[in-house]
Design a protein around this motif. Structure first.
Motif, PDB file in Angstrom:
ATOM      1  N   PRO A   8     -13.044 -25.819  22.268  1.00 31.31           N
ATOM      2  CA  PRO A   8     -12.240 -24.617  21.986  1.00 31.31           C
ATOM      3  C   PRO A   8     -12.367 -24.226  20.508  1.00 31.31           C
ATOM      4  O   PRO A   8     -12.450 -25.079  19.632  1.00 31.31           O
ATOM      5  N   VAL A   9     -12.405 -22.918  20.256  1.00 31.00           N
ATOM      6  CA  VAL A   9     -12.575 -22.399  18.904  1.00 31.00           C
ATOM      7  C   VAL A   9     -11.367 -21.525  18.580  1.00 31.00           C
ATOM      8  O   VAL A   9     -10.957 -20.697  19.393  1.00 31.00           O
ATOM      9  N   SER A  10     -10.825 -21.710  17.384  1.00 26.56           N
ATOM     10  CA  SER A  10      -9.664 -20.921  16.976  1.00 26.56           C
ATOM     11  C   SER A  10     -10.076 -19.482  16.681  1.00 26.56           C
ATOM     12  O   SER A  10     -11.247 -19.186  16.435  1.00 26.56           O
ATOM     13  N   TRP A  11      -9.088 -18.599  16.705  1.00 26.46           N
ATOM     14  CA  TRP A  11      -9.327 -17.187  16.392  1.00 26.46           C
ATOM     15  C   TRP A  11      -9.856 -17.047  14.971  1.00 26.46           C
ATOM     16  O   TRP A  11     -10.771 -16.266  14.716  1.00 26.46           O
ATOM     17  N   ASN A  12      -9.283 -17.793  14.023  1.00 27.10           N
ATOM     18  CA  ASN A  12      -9.737 -17.729  12.633  1.00 27.10           C
ATOM     19  C   ASN A  12     -11.198 -18.140  12.512  1.00 27.10           C
ATOM     20  O   ASN A  12     -11.964 -17.528  11.763  1.00 27.10           O
ATOM     21  N   HIS A  13     -11.582 -19.175  13.235  1.00 24.94           N
ATOM     22  CA  HIS A  13     -12.978 -19.631  13.190  1.00 24.94           C
ATOM     23  C   HIS A  13     -13.900 -18.552  13.753  1.00 24.94           C
ATOM     24  O   HIS A  13     -14.981 -18.297  13.200  1.00 24.94           O
ATOM     25  N   ARG A  14     -13.471 -17.914  14.840  1.00 25.61           N
ATOM     26  CA  ARG A  14     -14.282 -16.837  15.419  1.00 25.61           C
ATOM     27  C   ARG A  14     -14.448 -15.686  14.430  1.00 25.61           C
ATOM     28  O   ARG A  14     -15.522 -15.113  14.304  1.00 25.61           O
ATOM     29  N   MET A  15     -13.379 -15.346  13.723  1.00 27.68           N
ATOM     30  CA  MET A  15     -13.453 -14.262  12.741  1.00 27.68           C
ATOM     31  C   MET A  15     -14.379 -14.640  11.583  1.00 27.68           C
ATOM     32  O   MET A  15     -15.124 -13.799  11.087  1.00 27.68           O
ATOM     33  N   GLU A  16     -14.347 -15.888  11.155  1.00 25.78           N
ATOM     34  CA  GLU A  16     -15.262 -16.348  10.102  1.00 25.78           C
ATOM     35  C   GLU A  16     -16.709 -16.249  10.561  1.00 25.78           C
ATOM     36  O   GLU A  16     -17.578 -15.811   9.801  1.00 25.78           O
ATOM     37  N   LEU A  17     -16.966 -16.661  11.800  1.00 29.13           N
ATOM     38  CA  LEU A  17     -18.325 -16.565  12.337  1.00 29.13           C
ATOM     39  C   LEU A  17     -18.785 -15.116  12.412  1.00 29.13           C
ATOM     40  O   LEU A  17     -19.929 -14.797  12.072  1.00 29.13           O
ATOM     41  N   LEU A  18     -17.900 -14.226  12.827  1.00 35.28           N
ATOM     42  CA  LEU A  18     -18.238 -12.814  12.902  1.00 35.28           C
ATOM     43  C   LEU A  18     -18.520 -12.245  11.512  1.00 35.28           C
ATOM     44  O   LEU A  18     -19.501 -11.521  11.307  1.00 35.28           O
ATOM     45  N   ARG A  19     -17.687 -12.595  10.530  1.00 40.31           N
ATOM     46  CA  ARG A  19     -17.884 -12.130   9.154  1.00 40.31           C
ATOM     47  C   ARG A  19     -19.214 -12.646   8.609  1.00 40.31           C
ATOM     48  O   ARG A  19     -19.993 -11.898   8.024  1.00 40.31           O
ATOM     49  N   ASP A  20     -19.494 -13.934   8.823  1.00 39.44           N
ATOM     50  CA  ASP A  20     -20.750 -14.506   8.334  1.00 39.44           C
ATOM     51  C   ASP A  20     -21.954 -13.850   9.006  1.00 39.44           C
ATOM     52  O   ASP A  20     -22.972 -13.594   8.365  1.00 39.44           O
ATOM     53  N   SER A  21     -21.839 -13.559  10.291  1.00 38.50           N
ATOM     54  CA  SER A  21     -22.926 -12.921  11.023  1.00 38.50           C
ATOM     55  C   SER A  21     -23.177 -11.507  10.495  1.00 38.50           C
ATOM     56  O   SER A  21     -24.324 -11.113  10.271  1.00 38.50           O
ATOM     57  N   ALA A  22     -22.098 -10.762  10.269  1.00 36.98           N
ATOM     58  CA  ALA A  22     -22.243  -9.398   9.743  1.00 36.98           C
ATOM     59  C   ALA A  22     -22.826  -9.424   8.339  1.00 36.98           C
ATOM     60  O   ALA A  22     -23.702  -8.628   8.005  1.00 36.98           O
ATOM     61  N   GLN A  23     -22.363 -10.366   7.501  1.00 36.84           N
ATOM     62  CA  GLN A  23     -22.881 -10.469   6.140  1.00 36.84           C
ATOM     63  C   GLN A  23     -24.364 -10.818   6.169  1.00 36.84           C
ATOM     64  O   GLN A  23     -25.145 -10.252   5.401  1.00 36.84           O
ATOM     65  N   GLN A  24     -24.758 -11.699   7.040  1.00 35.63           N
ATOM     66  CA  GLN A  24     -26.169 -12.091   7.125  1.00 35.63           C
ATOM     67  C   GLN A  24     -27.030 -10.904   7.538  1.00 35.63           C
ATOM     68  O   GLN A  24     -28.121 -10.718   7.013  1.00 35.63           O
ATOM     69  N   ARG A  25     -26.528 -10.073   8.458  1.00 35.00           N
ATOM     70  CA  ARG A  25     -27.284  -8.880   8.867  1.00 35.00           C
ATOM     71  C   ARG A  25     -27.437  -7.907   7.706  1.00 35.00           C
ATOM     72  O   ARG A  25     -28.494  -7.317   7.515  1.00 35.00           O
ATOM     73  N   VAL A  26     -26.379  -7.744   6.904  1.00 34.19           N
ATOM     74  CA  VAL A  26     -26.450  -6.848   5.748  1.00 34.19           C
ATOM     75  C   VAL A  26     -27.464  -7.376   4.736  1.00 34.19           C
ATOM     76  O   VAL A  26     -28.243  -6.617   4.170  1.00 34.19           O
TER      77      VAL A  26
END
Length: 119
Positions: A8-26
């Motif tokens: 199980p993954v916390s909501w905060n962890h999911r948001m961090e992964l999403l932020r890191d993914s978006a930053q990497q794309r930029v």
């Protein structure tokens, strides 16, 4: 409830992964010139100096102009440019100008003294 074998993954962890993914794309795609100009105008990005094709600091990386827009340098190159930016800042200060801002990428180039101004 998590599926067997999935942690199980916390909501905060999911948001961090999403932020890191978006930053990497930029960071991996060229940024349009107009977008970088807007970031500079808004004060969200900072040019090393006021000269043509000056590197720009944005998102903890240095960017350079390229054929397809602004391209982020890798972490190692950005770290090297940080050192050079500090030296540039110190050189500006050594010219008798007021000490440049704490962040070297905000340092303006020195103005030509009146007695050496080019006509």
């Amino acid at each position: 409830m998590a599926e067997p074998g999935n942690t199980p993954v916390s909501w905060n962890h999911r948001m961090e992964l999403l932020r890191d993914s978006a930053q990497q794309r930029v960071l991996t795609a060229p940024m349009p010139t107009a977008a970088m100009e807007q970031l500079l105008a808004d004060g969200k990005a900072h040019a090393l100096g006021q000269f043509e094709d000056s590197p720009v600091r944005y998102m903890d990386r240095w960017w350079r102009t390229g054929e397809s827009g602004w391209v982020a340098l890798d972490e190692g190159s950005s770290a090297q440019l940080d050192v050079h930016a500090e030296r540039y800042s110190a050189a500006i200060g050594a010219l008798g100008q007021a000490r440049p801002p704490a962040t070297p990428e905000l340092a303006p180039p020195p103005a030509a003294p009146a007695d050496r101004a080019v006509a």
